[in-house]
Design an enzyme around this catalytic site. Sequence first.
Site, PDB file in Angstrom:
ATOM      1  N   HIS A 129      11.995   3.409 -13.786  1.00 28.66           N
ATOM      2  CA  HIS A 129      11.540   3.251 -15.169  1.00 28.66           C
ATOM      3  C   HIS A 129      11.829   4.528 -15.948  1.00 28.66           C
ATOM      4  O   HIS A 129      12.181   5.555 -15.378  1.00 28.66           O
ATOM      5  CB  HIS A 129      10.043   2.938 -15.190  1.00 28.66           C
ATOM      6  CG  HIS A 129       9.722   1.588 -14.633  1.00 28.66           C
ATOM      7  ND1 HIS A 129       9.293   1.394 -13.347  1.00 28.66           N
ATOM      8  CD2 HIS A 129       9.793   0.354 -15.189  1.00 28.66           C
ATOM      9  CE1 HIS A 129       9.106   0.105 -13.140  1.00 28.66           C
ATOM     10  NE2 HIS A 129       9.402  -0.557 -14.233  1.00 28.66           N
TER      11      HIS A 129
ATOM     12  N   TYR B 280      11.997 -11.454 -13.693  1.00 25.83           N
ATOM     13  CA  TYR B 280      10.758 -10.808 -13.226  1.00 25.83           C
ATOM     14  C   TYR B 280       9.549 -11.374 -13.965  1.00 25.83           C
ATOM     15  O   TYR B 280       8.515 -11.687 -13.354  1.00 25.83           O
ATOM     16  CB  TYR B 280      10.892  -9.302 -13.472  1.00 25.83           C
ATOM     17  CG  TYR B 280       9.709  -8.474 -13.059  1.00 25.83           C
ATOM     18  CD1 TYR B 280       9.412  -8.264 -11.728  1.00 25.83           C
ATOM     19  CD2 TYR B 280       8.899  -7.864 -14.014  1.00 25.83           C
ATOM     20  CE1 TYR B 280       8.333  -7.482 -11.345  1.00 25.83           C
ATOM     21  CE2 TYR B 280       7.817  -7.079 -13.644  1.00 25.83           C
ATOM     22  CZ  TYR B 280       7.540  -6.893 -12.304  1.00 25.83           C
ATOM     23  OH  TYR B 280       6.471  -6.105 -11.938  1.00 25.83           O
TER      24      TYR B 280
ATOM     25  N   GLY C 222       3.537   1.594  -2.052  1.00 27.26           N
ATOM     26  CA  GLY C 222       4.135   1.717  -3.382  1.00 27.26           C
ATOM     27  C   GLY C 222       3.245   2.560  -4.292  1.00 27.26           C
ATOM     28  O   GLY C 222       2.149   2.967  -3.905  1.00 27.26           O
TER      29      GLY C 222
ATOM     30  N   THR D 274       0.225  -2.183 -18.309  1.00 30.86           N
ATOM     31  CA  THR D 274       1.339  -1.728 -19.121  1.00 30.86           C
ATOM     32  C   THR D 274       2.298  -0.895 -18.249  1.00 30.86           C
ATOM     33  O   THR D 274       2.138  -0.835 -17.034  1.00 30.86           O
ATOM     34  CB  THR D 274       0.791  -0.917 -20.321  1.00 30.86           C
ATOM     35  OG1 THR D 274       1.850  -0.688 -21.220  1.00 30.86           O
ATOM     36  CG2 THR D 274       0.175   0.407 -19.873  1.00 30.86           C
TER      37      THR D 274
ATOM     38  N   HIS E  58       0.813  -1.238   0.000  1.00 33.14           N
ATOM     39  CA  HIS E  58       0.000   0.000   0.000  1.00 33.14           C
ATOM     40  C   HIS E  58       0.836   1.272   0.000  1.00 33.14           C
ATOM     41  O   HIS E  58       0.290   2.346  -0.202  1.00 33.14           O
ATOM     42  CB  HIS E  58      -0.948   0.015   1.205  1.00 33.14           C
ATOM     43  CG  HIS E  58      -0.271   0.294   2.505  1.00 33.14           C
ATOM     44  ND1 HIS E  58       0.499  -0.654   3.152  1.00 33.14           N
ATOM     45  CD2 HIS E  58      -0.234   1.414   3.265  1.00 33.14           C
ATOM     46  CE1 HIS E  58       0.974  -0.118   4.256  1.00 33.14           C
ATOM     47  NE2 HIS E  58       0.560   1.126   4.353  1.00 33.14           N
TER      48      HIS E  58
ATOM     49  N   VAL F 116       1.587   1.720  -7.004  1.00 34.20           N
ATOM     50  CA  VAL F 116       0.337   1.063  -7.388  1.00 34.20           C
ATOM     51  C   VAL F 116      -0.577   0.876  -6.177  1.00 34.20           C
ATOM     52  O   VAL F 116      -1.760   1.241  -6.213  1.00 34.20           O
ATOM     53  CB  VAL F 116       0.634  -0.299  -8.060  1.00 34.20           C
ATOM     54  CG1 VAL F 116      -0.641  -1.098  -8.262  1.00 34.20           C
ATOM     55  CG2 VAL F 116       1.340  -0.071  -9.396  1.00 34.20           C
ATOM     56  N   GLY F 117      -0.039   0.323  -5.091  1.00 37.92           N
ATOM     57  CA  GLY F 117      -0.866   0.064  -3.913  1.00 37.92           C
ATOM     58  C   GLY F 117      -1.451   1.348  -3.339  1.00 37.92           C
ATOM     59  O   GLY F 117      -2.619   1.371  -2.928  1.00 37.92           O
TER      60      GLY F 117
ATOM     61  N   ASP G  85      18.206  -1.435 -24.997  1.00 35.19           N
ATOM     62  CA  ASP G  85      16.894  -0.963 -25.454  1.00 35.19           C
ATOM     63  C   ASP G  85      15.761  -1.775 -24.824  1.00 35.19           C
ATOM     64  O   ASP G  85      14.643  -1.295 -24.703  1.00 35.19           O
ATOM     65  CB  ASP G  85      16.769  -1.149 -26.976  1.00 35.19           C
ATOM     66  CG  ASP G  85      17.214   0.090 -27.738  1.00 35.19           C
ATOM     67  OD1 ASP G  85      17.375   1.158 -27.115  1.00 35.19           O
ATOM     68  OD2 ASP G  85      17.404  -0.035 -28.963  1.00 35.19           O
TER      69      ASP G  85
ATOM     70  N   LYS H  53       6.172 -13.340 -12.573  1.00 38.87           N
ATOM     71  CA  LYS H  53       4.802 -12.865 -12.806  1.00 38.87           C
ATOM     72  C   LYS H  53       3.956 -13.912 -13.553  1.00 38.87           C
ATOM     73  O   LYS H  53       2.764 -14.057 -13.274  1.00 38.87           O
ATOM     74  CB  LYS H  53       4.826 -11.537 -13.567  1.00 38.87           C
ATOM     75  CG  LYS H  53       5.362 -10.375 -12.730  1.00 38.87           C
ATOM     76  CD  LYS H  53       4.439 -10.072 -11.565  1.00 38.87           C
ATOM     77  CE  LYS H  53       4.875  -8.893 -10.725  1.00 38.87           C
ATOM     78  NZ  LYS H  53       4.013  -8.701  -9.541  1.00 38.87           N
TER      79      LYS H  53
ATOM     80  N   SER I 174       2.533  -7.653 -15.112  1.00 34.93           N
ATOM     81  CA  SER I 174       3.194  -6.639 -15.943  1.00 34.93           C
ATOM     82  C   SER I 174       3.198  -7.091 -17.393  1.00 34.93           C
ATOM     83  O   SER I 174       3.176  -8.296 -17.685  1.00 34.93           O
ATOM     84  CB  SER I 174       4.635  -6.492 -15.454  1.00 34.93           C
ATOM     85  OG  SER I 174       5.445  -5.948 -16.461  1.00 34.93           O
ATOM     86  N   SER I 175       3.276  -6.121 -18.297  1.00 36.57           N
ATOM     87  CA  SER I 175       3.275  -6.453 -19.728  1.00 36.57           C
ATOM     88  C   SER I 175       4.550  -7.184 -20.161  1.00 36.57           C
ATOM     89  O   SER I 175       4.603  -7.703 -21.275  1.00 36.57           O
ATOM     90  CB  SER I 175       3.091  -5.186 -20.565  1.00 36.57           C
ATOM     91  OG  SER I 175       4.119  -4.266 -20.287  1.00 36.57           O
ATOM     92  N   CYS I 176       5.554  -7.261 -19.291  1.00 37.21           N
ATOM     93  CA  CYS I 176       6.786  -7.965 -19.670  1.00 37.21           C
ATOM     94  C   CYS I 176       6.609  -9.487 -19.653  1.00 37.21           C
ATOM     95  O   CYS I 176       7.537 -10.214 -19.995  1.00 37.21           O
ATOM     96  CB  CYS I 176       7.948  -7.561 -18.792  1.00 37.21           C
ATOM     97  SG  CYS I 176       7.783  -8.164 -17.120  1.00 37.21           S
TER      98      CYS I 176
END
Length: 312
Positions: free
Chosen positions: A180, A137, A14, A165, A12, A16-17, A270, A141, A108-110
């Site tokens: 990021h 990672y 972070g 994303t 909570h 996102v949380g 990249d 996930k 995550s999108s990764c």
Amino acid sequence: MRTDAKIYIAGHRGMVGSAIHRKLQQEGFTNFVLRTSQALDLRNQAAVHDFFAQEKPTHVFLAAAKVGGILANNTYRADFIYDNIMIQSNVLHAAWEHKVEKLMFLGSSCIYPKLAPQPLQEEALLTGTLEPTNEPYAIAKIAGIKMCDAFRAQYGCNFISVMPTNLYGPNDNYDLQKSHVLPALMRKFIEAKRQQLPSVTLWGTGTPLREFLHVDDLADACYFVMKHFNEAGFLNIGTGKDISIHELAKLIQKTVGYEGTIVLDKTKPDGTPRKLMDVSKLSALGWQPKYTLEAGIQNVYEIIKDTNWETK
Ligand code: GFB
């Protein structure tokens, strides 16, 4: 989810949380159970089980994770796979054992193969080789998604997964080695303007394409999905639009009002060439983001423009 539901937001503090916490408070929820990582180490199985036994939350948002940008993912490879697998395994297992009514796991999108067809459809999971810089990672996930599905199949748990994303917004990480790209560039341009530096350096070639979602939009989507989705698999969350890193840099440069030049450090990786989400499943359920990228960058700029990172 009733407004008196007992909600545990793992992570909570972070980016996102904390956004999910704000959103739920706005929606009238008051019965939260929260723990900092100092108070509860989610990698510790016994501690996590004791916590669930004591607090018995009915709903869980699993937003706790070890996260970072391309360099952090590539450097701390063991930490990224170990911490994330431990955190999610402990929380999911305890949520099953202590009969949590519904849990949302955030990925995550990764998770998608490096060269999957774009835009990335949910069906592309596990159809190819992953991007090497964030493979540990991504494997963690993917394991999280599959654990949610396995607990649903074997025990009937209502565990759902969402894959956001690339995110940005309040409470982001501005450590230049670990962050990021979007927060890194915000800081670089703000400091370059303040210190009247002649140039700002971008990592890589500037050509990779990325999609960016404001974390308040993500929180809105998580609340929406928590109310409307009860299936195995997962939903992509994004805007459905992407931009090159070089164009992103120019947008941030304009917002900050920096007049120097942009140079490239091509010794830095990249990463994946493009990572655009297909958001048609979420759109069909009736959710759309509110922030344009320009408005989101302006919002973050207003929050951080006077920050002195050197003294932090
Ligand atoms: O956001 P980012 O670190 O992660 O980098 P990924 C995106 C792109 O921006 C890469 C470039 O091509 C970077 O080389 N870039 C340019 C920079 N300048 C900078 C800079 O100053 N800092 C950073 N960090 N990048 C992460 C994954 O991948 O995305 C995670 O490693 C996760 O696992 C996350 O999935 C959402 O988009 O490449």
